[in-house]
Write an enzyme that holds these catalytic residues in place. Structure first.
Site, short mmCIF file in Angstrom:
data_model
loop_
_atom_site.label_atom_id
_atom_site.label_comp_id
_atom_site.label_asym_id
_atom_site.label_seq_id
_atom_site.Cartn_x
_atom_site.Cartn_y
_atom_site.Cartn_z
N HIS A 367 0.82 -1.22 0.00
CA HIS A 367 0.00 0.00 0.00
C HIS A 367 0.84 1.26 0.00
CE1 HIS A 367 -2.87 -2.75 2.41
NE2 HIS A 367 -2.54 -3.23 1.24
N ARG A 474 -9.16 3.13 -9.96
CA ARG A 474 -9.09 1.85 -9.24
C ARG A 474 -9.70 2.05 -7.86
NH1 ARG A 474 -3.56 1.59 -11.97
NH2 ARG A 474 -3.44 -0.45 -12.97
N GLU A 609 -9.51 -8.53 -19.73
CA GLU A 609 -8.22 -8.91 -19.14
C GLU A 609 -8.13 -10.41 -18.90
OE1 GLU A 609 -7.57 -6.61 -15.58
OE2 GLU A 609 -9.58 -6.96 -14.81
N ASN A 632 -2.27 -5.51 -18.42
CA ASN A 632 -1.39 -6.13 -17.41
C ASN A 632 -1.85 -7.56 -17.13
OD1 ASN A 632 -0.50 -3.51 -17.22
ND2 ASN A 632 -1.51 -3.08 -15.28
N ASP A 633 -3.13 -7.69 -16.81
CA ASP A 633 -3.63 -9.04 -16.53
C ASP A 633 -3.79 -9.85 -17.80
OD1 ASP A 633 -3.88 -9.42 -13.73
OD2 ASP A 633 -5.43 -7.89 -13.69
N ARG A 643 2.63 -11.66 -13.24
CA ARG A 643 3.10 -10.28 -13.43
C ARG A 643 3.92 -9.78 -12.24
NH1 ARG A 643 -2.61 -6.86 -13.07
NH2 ARG A 643 -1.41 -5.14 -12.23
N CYS A 680 -6.00 0.48 -20.80
CA CYS A 680 -5.59 1.18 -19.57
C CYS A 680 -4.50 0.45 -18.79
CB CYS A 680 -6.80 1.45 -18.68
SG CYS A 680 -7.61 -0.05 -18.12
C1 PEP Z 1 -4.72 -4.36 -15.92
O1 PEP Z 1 -4.83 -5.51 -15.48
O2 PEP Z 1 -4.15 -4.10 -16.98
C2 PEP Z 1 -5.28 -3.22 -15.17
C3 PEP Z 1 -5.32 -2.02 -15.69
O3 PEP Z 1 -5.71 -3.44 -13.91
P1 PEP Z 1 -4.77 -3.69 -12.64
O4 PEP Z 1 -3.38 -3.32 -13.04
O5 PEP Z 1 -5.33 -2.84 -11.57
O6 PEP Z 1 -4.95 -5.16 -12.41
MG MG Z 2 -6.22 -6.01 -13.93
#
Ligand code: PEP
Ligand code: MG
Length: 755
Positions: A367, A474, A609, A632-633, A643, A680
């Site tokens: 955090h 988020r 995702e 990302n996911d 990741r 995003c």
């Molecule tokens: C993602 O997974 O790309 C995303 C934007 O969400 P987070 O990074 O919060 O999992």
């Molecule tokens: Mg994500």
């Protein structure tokens, strides 16, 4: 047990007198060695101090050749003295020359001595020198003699720490305590910070080491231990912390130590030998620290941290100090150094004076890291033992890009970094000038560049960066930094403040994405074998509709009379979106029935995702108002690479043909169905990767505020049409082995694209 020592307490009383005399540091050391030699009835007593070049220099002696003072020296690890410094533990030998580590220094004339007792001069577990006594006879020194020597060593350590001995060294290398140190941890928040160390939990400087009245010191210790135990028991009983989990475990460990008879007995013994209560705690802790630092077992090292914390609490209890410096005591260029801290503690320092953060712990998803990033504070985590090495006020450089921390840096390094900071500032100024310029490519293609956010502190970036809106809010971050579950009204207050501050720019909220690595300390977490693929995000929301319903209601209230854009994370099947949508509609009907105002316009979307959605794109586009690619996911599940695992996270290229084809299929399906599509994930914020996305047909990107400038600078120098013509054929079958990264780099170089 009788000893030929005139009593450690008498020795300490004499020491106190010597410390109070108005004499030079050298004269003081000379008197100390004479005093010890006569008390231990030793023919020799010598002090060696560790210099910054790793050499132990003879600083004072009684009994050895006087000419050797400031001339004789040993390296750490060399001879018995060097061995004590290397291992930070005493050596007590009746026949020193028989020891395999023995080295004879001819300039000292010490050949005549047989028995040897040496103790390390320690401060916070760090070796600053060695104190030695020697006798001609073969004798074993008694336990209280060892104690007396250790206590004297502590007094000398304070002289070193106070800087009294620096000037009298023969060499201009300075002492070890002021040696430049470079440590490498993990860069967690980018940027470079130059400033001065502020210890998050400062060591209290104990000036009064030697007791006047042993009984009253014992009574002070008893009182402080009782108060300490009570405060820990209160915390454990208060219900403020969850019944299980990390916080509780730490407190249970504290309690275990606070009731540990062995620990307390050692402190009492040090008081009986003549120390004040606080000096006794420090001495025992320093010994324990030196011993435990040799441990490699992570569990024991973790317990050492707990014991350190507890000893500090006890010292503060004894000295009546509050912990942590107040805001006004911070220097203008504070770099906070600590073992670990909560997000709220970082926020308490206030942003204006903090130039950086260095922690022994901390990870990319902790955090405090999230908050440091949101505040734009350069941060490095996982820096080994930095708390023990740094002293308040030391000069320090934090490089969040490389993960390096330079403590007490040499001037040329400092100058190089100052230049790096100026360079970054100039670049930032260039980006700021782009703020109000349109996001249009050279060939006239318009873009929407939005920013990602998650806390209220992010919102000012909206105006500063010129972002078109918040493409991903988020919502879980508010939950992660809170100490208990935010109630409906608190959520509503935050969401409406976000919308107020966005001042008409669109905001896309994402429903709670907790679970997996995003843990809430107050929510009982279940053990999962693969949490990233476990009970998280929308899965949890649909199974526990109470949580999701509360959040939806808070959002509907907050956006009353305005537009609400809401998307759902981790959707794997279209059916899940339809269930979530049904929940939203039910809430709207409920609010309307009760006469509440609802948003003027509600748009519901899905984050793409999970790769399964790639094979349901047509149905998905039919039902949603918009989609946003969570690269990302999506990449993590697409390539099966965790990741958060640095071993594998970079193993495959996000610009590989397979992944780019997947991203293209999304943008094509969205365009065909006239559904707005954004991306995003972190990909959008890296100029070269953003270029690839533009080539695929993406026109709407959302990224961290710091990335907006570089991406906009790239885009405004780019011909999007020519780029697509260059890369799309490479994705066709037959070109499957192309290295798209190189193709993009060549294109940028040929066409003068600002990367
Ligand atoms: C993602 O997974 O790309 C995303 C934007 O969400 P987070 O990074 O919060 O999992
Ligand atoms: Mg994500």
């Amino acid at each position: 047990m009788r000893s030929n020592l005139a009593g450690p307490r008498l020795l300490l009383r004499r020491l106190r007198e010597v410390m109070a005399e108005p004499i030079t540091a050298q004269e003081r050391l000379d008197k100390i060695v004479v005093l010890i030699a006569s008390n231990v009835v030793a023919e020799v007593c010598s002090v060696y101090i560790l210099r910054a070049d790793g050499v132990l220099e003879l600083y004072a002696t009684e009994g050895l050749n006087r000419e050797a003072v400031h001339n004789a020296s040993l390296r750490v690890g060399q001879g018995l003295v060097g061995l004590i410094a290397a291992e930070a533990r005493p050596l007590n030998l009746p026949n020193a020359s028989a020891h395999p580590g023995f080295t004879y220094l001819p300039e000292t004339g010490e050949e005549a001595y047989n028995s040897f007792l040496g103790v390390p001069i320690l401060r916070a577990g760090r070796t600053l020198g060695v104190l030695v006594v020697q006798n001609q006879s073969h004798r074993t020194y008694l336990e209280d003699e060892v104690e007396a020597l250790q206590t004297t060593a502590m007094v000398i350590a304070e002289m070193v720490a106070a800087g009294e001995l620096e000037a009298i060294s023969q060499k201009a290398t300075g002492l070890d305590l002021s040696r430049p140190i470079t440590s490498t941890g993990t860069g967690l928040s980018e940027g470079v910070g130059l400033g001065h160390v502020v210890l998050h939990e400062p060591r209290v400087v104990i000036t009064n080491l030697i007791a006047e009245d042993t009984d009253s010191e014992s009574a002070r210790l008893d009182g402080a231990i009782n108060r300490l135990r009570l405060s820990i028991d209160d915390l454990l009983a208060s219900g403020e912390i969850a019944a299980t989990g990390e916080h509780r475990e730490v407190l249970e460990a504290y309690r275990m130590f606070a009731y540990d008879r062995g620990w307390i007995r050692k402190i009492e013994e040090a008081i009986r030998n003549g120390l004040t209560a606080e000096a006794a705690v420090e001495k025992v802790q320093s010994d324990t620290r030196a011993r435990m630092l040799r441990q490699t077992d992570p569990y024991l090292r973790e317990r050492l941290h707990d014991l350190d914390d507890l000893a500090h609490r006890l010292i503060r209890e004894l000295m009546g100090r509050e912990h942590g410096p107040g805001h006004d005591e911070l220097p203008q260029d504070a770099i906070i150094v600590g073992r670990n801290m909560g997000a709220a503690e970082l926020l308490d320092y206030g942003r204006d004076r903090i130039r950086g953060l260095v922690l022994e712990e901390g990870g990319p998803t902790s955090h405090v890291t999230i908050v440091a990033r949101a505040l734009g504070i350069p941060m490095v985590g996982l820096v080994h033992d930095i708390v023990g090495l740094a002293d308040g006020g030391d000069a320090i450089i934090v490089d969040g890009d490389t993960g390096e921390v330079h403590l007490r840096p040499a001037t040329d390094l400092e100058n190089a970094y100052a230049e790096k900071v100026r360079f970054r500032a100039r670049r930032q100024a260039q980006y700021r000038r782009l703020r109000n310029k349109p996001s249009v490519t050279k060939d006239g293609v318009e873009f929407s560049l939005q920013m990602n956010a998650g806390l209220l502190v992010d919102l000012p970036h909206l105006a500063e960066s010129g972002a078109a809106g918040v493409g991903l809010f988020r919502t879980e971050l508010q939950f992660m930094v809170a100490s208990s579950f935010p109630r409906m009204r608190e959520q509503q207050a935050q969401y409406s403040q976000v919308l107020d501050e966005a001042n008409g720019k669109p905001v896309t909220f994402r429903s709670l994405d907790i679970g997996g690595d995003k843990v809430l300390p107050y929510l009982r977490s279940i053990q999962e074998e693969n949490p990233a693929m476990g009970w998280r995000a929308l899965r949890l929301g649909l199974d526990r509709p109470g949580l999701l319903r509360t959040q939806i209601r808070a959002l509907l209230h907050a956006a009353a009379g305005r537009e609400l854009k809401l998307m759902f994370p981790m959707v794997a099947e279209v059916r899940e979106f339809l269930q979530a949508k049904a929940l939203v509609n039910k809430e709207i009907r409920h609010l309307r029935r009760h006469g509440h105002q609802t948003p003027d316009n509600i748009r519901l979307g899905v984050m793409i995702e999970v790769p399964s959605l790639l094979f349901q794109l047509e149905e998905l586009m039919f039902h949603v108002d918009f989609v946003s690619v969570g690269s990302n996911d999506l990449f993590q599940f697409f390539c099966a690479v965790d990741r958060g695992n640095t071993r594998v996270a970079d193993r495959f290229d996000t610009l590989s043909v397979g992944f780019l084809r997947a991203l293209k299929s999304i943008v094509d399906a969205a365009h065909k169905a006239h559904v707005p599509v954004t991306l995003c994930g972190e990909l959008a914020g890296r100029p070269l990767e953003a270029m690839a996305l533009i080539g695929l047909g993406y026109r709407d990107l959302s990224m961290s505020p710091a990335s907006l400038g570089p991406v906009k600078a790239m885009l405004r120098t780019l011909d999007a049409g020519r780029l697509s013509a260059r890369i799309l054929p490479r994705l066709e079958p037959g070109h499957g082995d192309s290295n798209i990264r190189d193709v993009l780099k060549r294109f940028a170089a040929d066409m003068d694209v600002a990367l």
